[in-house]
Design a protein around this motif. Structure first.
Motif, mmCIF file in Angstrom:
data_model
loop_
_atom_site.group_PDB
_atom_site.id
_atom_site.type_symbol
_atom_site.label_atom_id
_atom_site.label_comp_id
_atom_site.label_asym_id
_atom_site.label_seq_id
_atom_site.Cartn_x
_atom_site.Cartn_y
_atom_site.Cartn_z
ATOM 1 N N SER A 143 -1.974 6.403 5.815
ATOM 2 C CA SER A 143 -2.535 5.398 4.916
ATOM 3 C C SER A 143 -3.964 4.995 5.281
ATOM 4 O O SER A 143 -4.232 4.507 6.373
ATOM 5 C CB SER A 143 -1.643 4.155 4.941
ATOM 6 N N TYR A 144 -4.869 5.162 4.344
ATOM 7 C CA TYR A 144 -6.244 4.712 4.515
ATOM 8 C C TYR A 144 -6.286 3.183 4.552
ATOM 9 O O TYR A 144 -7.041 2.591 5.316
ATOM 10 C CB TYR A 144 -7.128 5.251 3.391
ATOM 11 N N ILE A 145 -5.459 2.541 3.738
ATOM 12 C CA ILE A 145 -5.432 1.080 3.702
ATOM 13 C C ILE A 145 -4.980 0.521 5.047
ATOM 14 O O ILE A 145 -5.563 -0.415 5.582
ATOM 15 C CB ILE A 145 -4.531 0.578 2.557
ATOM 16 N N ARG A 146 -3.935 1.112 5.651
ATOM 17 C CA ARG A 146 -3.470 0.656 6.964
ATOM 18 C C ARG A 146 -4.558 0.849 8.009
ATOM 19 O O ARG A 146 -4.785 -0.011 8.855
ATOM 20 C CB ARG A 146 -2.192 1.385 7.378
ATOM 21 N N ALA A 191 0.859 -1.185 0.000
ATOM 22 C CA ALA A 191 0.000 0.000 0.000
ATOM 23 C C ALA A 191 0.893 1.233 0.000
ATOM 24 O O ALA A 191 1.630 1.464 0.938
ATOM 25 C CB ALA A 191 -0.896 -0.002 1.225
ATOM 26 N N CYS A 204 -7.758 0.722 7.557
ATOM 27 C CA CYS A 204 -8.757 -0.332 7.348
ATOM 28 C C CYS A 204 -8.259 -1.675 7.854
ATOM 29 O O CYS A 204 -9.017 -2.439 8.451
ATOM 30 C CB CYS A 204 -9.110 -0.445 5.869
ATOM 31 N N ASP A 227 0.067 4.549 -0.146
ATOM 32 C CA ASP A 227 -0.798 5.720 -0.073
ATOM 33 C C ASP A 227 -0.386 6.677 1.041
ATOM 34 O O ASP A 227 -1.194 7.444 1.533
ATOM 35 C CB ASP A 227 -2.268 5.315 0.026
#
Length: 96
Positions: A9-12, A3, A14, A5
């Motif tokens: 991080s938005y992914i982290r 990821a 989530c 981003d």
């Protein structure tokens, strides 16, 4: 999952939903990644086709993983993402 981003991080977020905090964990690794076309008829294409045939792989789903040693640490990953196009990443311990 790679990821890329950023530090917020938005992914982290989530992936760590419900856990205490979202601390970054510095691993002293550098990473490079990209996408590379493989020219039809090239020596590289011939080698990839040989790997696929020897392992009875079908379609355009040849993937490669190369791991380093304790003397030469690092790792290289490549996977065909479309006909004759490879996405790749290389990780190595940072010198700093």
């Amino acid at each position: 999952l790679l990821a890329c981003d950023g530090v917020h991080s938005y992914i982290r977020q989530c992936m760590q939903e419900g856990s205490e905090g979202s601390a970054l964990n510095f691993t002293n690794q550098e990473a490079w990644w990209g996408t590379t076309p493989v020219r039809p008829g090239s020596a590289l294409e011939q080698e990839l086709l040989h790997i696929a045939a020897s392992r009875k792989m079908q379609g355009y789903n040849v993937g490669l993983v190369v791991l380093g040693t304790s003397q030469n640490p690092g790792s290289f990953y490549a996977n065909e993402v479309s006909k004759n196009v490879y996405s790749w990443s290389y990780f190595v311990e940072s010198e700093s």
